[in-house]
Motif scaffolding. Sequence first.
Motif, PDB file in Angstrom:
ATOM      1  N   TRP A   3       0.849  -1.182   0.000  1.00  0.00           N
ATOM      2  CA  TRP A   3       0.000   0.000   0.000  1.00  0.00           C
ATOM      3  C   TRP A   3       0.885   1.231   0.000  1.00  0.00           C
ATOM      4  O   TRP A   3       2.016   1.199   0.465  1.00  0.00           O
ATOM      5  N   ASN A  15      -3.904  10.428  -1.747  1.00  0.00           N
ATOM      6  CA  ASN A  15      -4.364   9.119  -2.214  1.00  0.00           C
ATOM      7  C   ASN A  15      -3.851   8.015  -1.298  1.00  0.00           C
ATOM      8  O   ASN A  15      -2.746   8.086  -0.764  1.00  0.00           O
ATOM      9  N   ASN A  74      -3.511   4.002  -1.931  1.00  0.00           N
ATOM     10  CA  ASN A  74      -3.682   3.030  -3.012  1.00  0.00           C
ATOM     11  C   ASN A  74      -3.047   1.686  -2.693  1.00  0.00           C
ATOM     12  O   ASN A  74      -2.045   1.610  -1.990  1.00  0.00           O
ATOM     13  N   ASN A 101      -7.780   4.324  -7.823  1.00  0.00           N
ATOM     14  CA  ASN A 101      -7.403   4.765  -6.489  1.00  0.00           C
ATOM     15  C   ASN A 101      -8.433   4.278  -5.478  1.00  0.00           C
ATOM     16  O   ASN A 101      -9.614   4.580  -5.605  1.00  0.00           O
ATOM     17  N   GLU A 102      -7.983   3.537  -4.473  1.00  0.00           N
ATOM     18  CA  GLU A 102      -8.917   3.041  -3.462  1.00  0.00           C
ATOM     19  C   GLU A 102      -9.465   4.164  -2.581  1.00  0.00           C
ATOM     20  O   GLU A 102     -10.587   4.074  -2.075  1.00  0.00           O
ATOM     21  N   PHE A 103      -8.684   5.234  -2.410  1.00  0.00           N
ATOM     22  CA  PHE A 103      -9.072   6.312  -1.510  1.00  0.00           C
ATOM     23  C   PHE A 103      -8.448   7.605  -2.028  1.00  0.00           C
ATOM     24  O   PHE A 103      -7.249   7.681  -2.229  1.00  0.00           O
ATOM     25  N   LEU A 117     -14.230  13.280  -0.638  1.00  0.00           N
ATOM     26  CA  LEU A 117     -13.671  11.958  -0.388  1.00  0.00           C
ATOM     27  C   LEU A 117     -14.292  10.964  -1.357  1.00  0.00           C
ATOM     28  O   LEU A 117     -15.515  10.842  -1.424  1.00  0.00           O
ATOM     29  N   ILE A 130     -14.032   6.892  -2.570  1.00  0.00           N
ATOM     30  CA  ILE A 130     -13.480   5.567  -2.310  1.00  0.00           C
ATOM     31  C   ILE A 130     -13.959   4.594  -3.382  1.00  0.00           C
ATOM     32  O   ILE A 130     -15.020   4.777  -3.969  1.00  0.00           O
ATOM     33  N   GLN A 131     -13.163   3.579  -3.650  1.00  0.00           N
ATOM     34  CA  GLN A 131     -13.486   2.600  -4.678  1.00  0.00           C
ATOM     35  C   GLN A 131     -14.146   1.388  -4.031  1.00  0.00           C
ATOM     36  O   GLN A 131     -13.671   0.273  -4.108  1.00  0.00           O
ATOM     37  N   LEU A 178     -18.780   2.331   1.672  1.00  0.00           N
ATOM     38  CA  LEU A 178     -18.514   2.975   2.951  1.00  0.00           C
ATOM     39  C   LEU A 178     -19.429   2.341   3.992  1.00  0.00           C
ATOM     40  O   LEU A 178     -20.648   2.398   3.884  1.00  0.00           O
TER      41      LEU A 178
END
Length: 228
Positions: A80, A91, A93, A100-102, A110, A112-113, A116
């Motif tokens: 990560w 980011n 990742n 991008n995960e975040f 914000l 997120i992938q 939530l």
Amino acid sequence: MKNKLFSYGALAVLVVIVGFATAVAQTGVLFVTDNKVGIGTSTPQAPLHIQQQVGEPNIRLETVDNAGVRFEMQNANGEWEFIAGPQGAFNFNRVGHAGNEFVFSTIGNLVIQGTLTQGSSRTIKKDFEKVSGQDVLAKVVDLPLSSWSYKEENARHVGPMAEEFYSAFGLGMNEKQLAPGDVAGVALAAIQGLNETLQEKESRIASLEQQVKDLKALIANLPKVDNQ
């Protein structure tokens, strides 16, 4: 010799024998012991241990151009990375995965992938009170809704203002912010209230239909009047 003490800005290296290190590490001194590095502490408890007697310790990574700044973490299950991107966004990742995960933007957005998920178990809550769906429904009906954009973006959104939502329901931390869980909870309560209203009307309609049916049967059984 086990402990080594390095003085910042000096070429000399002072070697400290175990048992002779000062109880409180000197400011601006680097200690190395058992493959652990201590900054401000002569007894580091981790591979890198920073201790500051006053104020907040911090680690600073800096570049003088607009390149991204990267902090990486890796184990046997993957890697990560934290990245302060060239455009200023932050980011988080997973290396080798697309996207991008975040992403936390410079204007507070914000993205997120994934899903939530907020804690909502009964085991972490208290002070339960029953909610009247019809009372909530009445407030929702009167709640002003509008379409709008945040001042620093062009995307459109729809919903209530936090001030009016807080005034109507008294939910959340303050009158300037909205919790998604509160908005969803109000919507669910309003749906229950609407369902109760519909059930009451259906019951009244069924009763009226039965009355009409009874009246028709009564009329059908009335004796016929001969007009001749």
